[in-house]
Design a protein around this motif. Structure first.
Motif, PDB file in Angstrom:
ATOM      1  N   ILE A   1      -4.787  11.716  10.050  1.00 61.84           N
ATOM      2  CA  ILE A   1      -5.401  11.847   8.725  1.00 61.84           C
ATOM      3  C   ILE A   1      -6.919  12.040   8.798  1.00 61.84           C
ATOM      4  CG2 ILE A   1      -5.726   9.385   8.208  1.00 61.84           C
ATOM      5  CD1 ILE A   1      -4.014  11.227   5.621  1.00 61.84           C
ATOM      6  N   PHE A   2      -7.571  11.432   9.776  1.00 59.95           N
ATOM      7  CA  PHE A   2      -9.024  11.589   9.859  1.00 59.95           C
ATOM      8  C   PHE A   2      -9.397  12.973  10.405  1.00 59.95           C
ATOM      9  CE2 PHE A   2      -9.822   6.707  10.203  1.00 59.95           C
ATOM     10  CZ  PHE A   2      -9.381   6.567   8.901  1.00 59.95           C
TER      11      PHE A   2
ATOM     12  N   PHE B   1     -17.288   7.423   5.467  1.00 63.73           N
ATOM     13  CA  PHE B   1     -16.737   7.518   4.109  1.00 63.73           C
ATOM     14  C   PHE B   1     -16.114   6.181   3.743  1.00 63.73           C
ATOM     15  CE2 PHE B   1     -13.894   9.299   7.283  1.00 63.73           C
ATOM     16  CZ  PHE B   1     -12.686   8.670   7.062  1.00 63.73           C
ATOM     17  N   ASN B   2     -15.951   5.969   2.434  1.00 65.26           N
ATOM     18  CA  ASN B   2     -15.381   4.710   1.964  1.00 65.26           C
ATOM     19  C   ASN B   2     -13.890   4.654   2.260  1.00 65.26           C
ATOM     20  OD1 ASN B   2     -17.627   3.288   0.781  1.00 65.26           O
ATOM     21  ND2 ASN B   2     -17.699   4.938  -0.737  1.00 65.26           N
ATOM     22  N   ASP B   3     -13.438   3.462   2.677  1.00 65.07           N
ATOM     23  CA  ASP B   3     -12.014   3.256   2.934  1.00 65.07           C
ATOM     24  C   ASP B   3     -11.243   3.380   1.622  1.00 65.07           C
ATOM     25  OD1 ASP B   3     -10.356   1.681   5.446  1.00 65.07           O
ATOM     26  OD2 ASP B   3      -9.396   1.763   3.466  1.00 65.07           O
ATOM     27  N   ILE B   4     -10.081   4.006   1.686  1.00 67.99           N
ATOM     28  CA  ILE B   4      -9.271   4.246   0.491  1.00 67.99           C
ATOM     29  C   ILE B   4      -8.668   2.941  -0.042  1.00 67.99           C
ATOM     30  CG2 ILE B   4      -7.014   4.697   1.572  1.00 67.99           C
ATOM     31  CD1 ILE B   4      -6.909   7.265  -0.187  1.00 67.99           C
TER      32      ILE B   4
ATOM     33  N   ASN C   1     -10.202  -1.445  15.455  1.00 70.10           N
ATOM     34  CA  ASN C   1      -8.810  -1.692  15.830  1.00 70.10           C
ATOM     35  C   ASN C   1      -8.383  -0.644  16.859  1.00 70.10           C
ATOM     36  OD1 ASN C   1      -8.526  -3.807  13.932  1.00 70.10           O
ATOM     37  ND2 ASN C   1      -8.216  -2.311  12.292  1.00 70.10           N
TER      38      ASN C   1
ATOM     39  N   VAL D   1      -3.533  -3.103  16.393  1.00 67.49           N
ATOM     40  CA  VAL D   1      -2.967  -2.666  15.100  1.00 67.49           C
ATOM     41  C   VAL D   1      -3.799  -1.518  14.506  1.00 67.49           C
ATOM     42  CG1 VAL D   1      -1.879  -3.414  12.958  1.00 67.49           C
ATOM     43  CG2 VAL D   1      -2.256  -5.076  14.776  1.00 67.49           C
ATOM     44  N   GLN D   2      -3.957  -0.473  15.336  1.00 66.83           N
ATOM     45  CA  GLN D   2      -4.662   0.734  14.903  1.00 66.83           C
ATOM     46  C   GLN D   2      -3.661   1.667  14.232  1.00 66.83           C
ATOM     47  OE1 GLN D   2      -6.411   2.932  18.147  1.00 66.83           O
ATOM     48  NE2 GLN D   2      -7.403   4.430  16.799  1.00 66.83           N
ATOM     49  N   ASP D   3      -3.920   2.006  12.964  1.00 66.55           N
ATOM     50  CA  ASP D   3      -3.008   2.895  12.236  1.00 66.55           C
ATOM     51  C   ASP D   3      -3.362   4.363  12.428  1.00 66.55           C
ATOM     52  OD1 ASP D   3      -1.432   0.866  11.170  1.00 66.55           O
ATOM     53  OD2 ASP D   3      -2.865   0.503   9.556  1.00 66.55           O
ATOM     54  N   VAL D   4      -4.635   4.681  12.408  1.00 68.28           N
ATOM     55  CA  VAL D   4      -5.067   6.084  12.484  1.00 68.28           C
ATOM     56  C   VAL D   4      -5.632   6.340  13.886  1.00 68.28           C
ATOM     57  CG1 VAL D   4      -6.564   7.860  11.522  1.00 68.28           C
ATOM     58  CG2 VAL D   4      -5.592   6.098  10.015  1.00 68.28           C
TER      59      VAL D   4
ATOM     60  N   HIS E   1     -12.470   5.006  14.946  1.00 66.89           N
ATOM     61  CA  HIS E   1     -13.267   4.689  13.753  1.00 66.89           C
ATOM     62  C   HIS E   1     -13.733   3.254  13.815  1.00 66.89           C
ATOM     63  CE1 HIS E   1      -8.988   3.958  12.906  1.00 66.89           C
ATOM     64  NE2 HIS E   1      -9.377   2.938  12.155  1.00 66.89           N
TER      65      HIS E   1
ATOM     66  N   HIS F   1     -14.765   0.135  11.259  1.00 66.04           N
ATOM     67  CA  HIS F   1     -14.809  -0.394   9.900  1.00 66.04           C
ATOM     68  C   HIS F   1     -16.110  -1.180   9.780  1.00 66.04           C
ATOM     69  CE1 HIS F   1     -10.316  -0.110   9.073  1.00 66.04           C
ATOM     70  NE2 HIS F   1     -10.315  -0.041  10.394  1.00 66.04           N
TER      71      HIS F   1
HETATM   72  P1  5GP Z   1      -6.889   1.188  11.221  1.00 66.42           P
HETATM   73  O1  5GP Z   1      -5.734   0.260  10.936  1.00 66.42           O
HETATM   74  O2  5GP Z   1      -6.426   2.445  11.926  1.00 66.42           O
HETATM   75  O3  5GP Z   1      -8.016   0.501  11.909  1.00 66.42           O
HETATM   76  O4  5GP Z   1      -7.486   1.575   9.811  1.00 66.42           O
HETATM   77  C1  5GP Z   1      -7.239   2.768   9.142  1.00 66.42           C
HETATM   78  C2  5GP Z   1      -7.944   2.676   7.812  1.00 66.42           C
HETATM   79  O5  5GP Z   1      -7.942   3.967   7.229  1.00 66.42           O
HETATM   80  C3  5GP Z   1      -7.280   1.728   6.797  1.00 66.42           C
HETATM   81  O6  5GP Z   1      -8.226   0.751   6.385  1.00 66.42           O
HETATM   82  C4  5GP Z   1      -6.873   2.648   5.655  1.00 66.42           C
HETATM   83  O7  5GP Z   1      -7.041   2.066   4.377  1.00 66.42           O
HETATM   84  C5  5GP Z   1      -7.779   3.848   5.851  1.00 66.42           C
HETATM   85  N1  5GP Z   1      -7.227   5.117   5.400  1.00 66.42           N
HETATM   86  C6  5GP Z   1      -5.989   5.613   5.678  1.00 66.42           C
HETATM   87  N2  5GP Z   1      -5.834   6.815   5.129  1.00 66.42           N
HETATM   88  C7  5GP Z   1      -7.000   7.094   4.492  1.00 66.42           C
HETATM   89  C8  5GP Z   1      -7.449   8.218   3.721  1.00 66.42           C
HETATM   90  O8  5GP Z   1      -6.753   9.195   3.518  1.00 66.42           O
HETATM   91  N3  5GP Z   1      -8.717   8.155   3.222  1.00 66.42           N
HETATM   92  C9  5GP Z   1      -9.518   7.069   3.439  1.00 66.42           C
HETATM   93  N4  5GP Z   1     -10.744   7.107   2.907  1.00 66.42           N
HETATM   94  N5  5GP Z   1      -9.130   5.999   4.158  1.00 66.42           N
HETATM   95  C10 5GP Z   1      -7.881   6.024   4.666  1.00 66.42           C
END
Ligand code: 5GP
Length: 126
Positions: A10-11, A33-36, A97, A103-106, A110, A112
């Motif tokens: 997504i990023f 950018f701001n977190d969604i 993360n 627990v890295q989702d993206v 990045h 935070h």
């Molecule tokens: P992670 O768990 O990978 O460290 O965090 C991923 C972050 O990306 C989460 O806090 C989530 O809310 C944020 N996020 C996921 N998809 C999007 C998006 O499309 N736009 C924005 N601005 N943040 C997103």
């Protein structure tokens, strides 16, 4: 095993302009950018423009120009959002993360930057 970057994350799509974002700061090598789904009044995501999966990938393989730009951008974001103690702010937390246990989702590196309220313990008790 080498780092495998998925350019459909997504990023990566945000960087290509395929998905909108609420930009806080843009520099040559960095986008913030701001977190969604913000978890604090200040919740900014800082990403390098380059294809790095995680913190250690970036730290090992990014150029000095990318690293300096990224680190200086984080300082600028702390200043802009008012969380940096150097500017009279009450402090913040930086989180990267990483991987399954982190627990890295993206899977695009990045940071935070979280602040604007008392954040509590660093980790929940298990
Ligand atoms: P992670 O768990 O990978 O460290 O965090 C991923 C972050 O990306 C989460 O806090 C989530 O809310 C944020 N996020 C996921 N998809 C999007 C998006 O499309 N736009 C924005 N601005 N943040 C997103």
């Amino acid at each position: 095993m080498p780092y495998a970057y998925d350019d459909q994350n997504i990023f990566a799509r945000i960087l290509r302009g395929e998905i909108p974002n609420d930009t806080v700061l843009e520099t040559e090598h960095t986008l913030a950018f701001n977190d969604i789904q913000p978890q604090a009044p200040v919740h900014v995501l800082v990403i390098p423009r380059g294809p790095y999966v995680c913190y250690d990938h970036f730290a090992a393989e990014a150029s000095e120009a990318e690293i300096v730009d990224f680190v200086r951008a984080t300082a600028e974001i702390c200043r802009m959002t008012g969380v940096g103690p150097g500017d009279g702010g009450d402090g913040y937390r930086v989180v990267a993360n990483t991987g399954k246990n982190g627990v890295q989702d993206v899977p695009h590196f990045h940071l935070h930057i979280l602040g604007g309220r008392l954040l509590g313990p660093m980790l929940p008790k298990t």
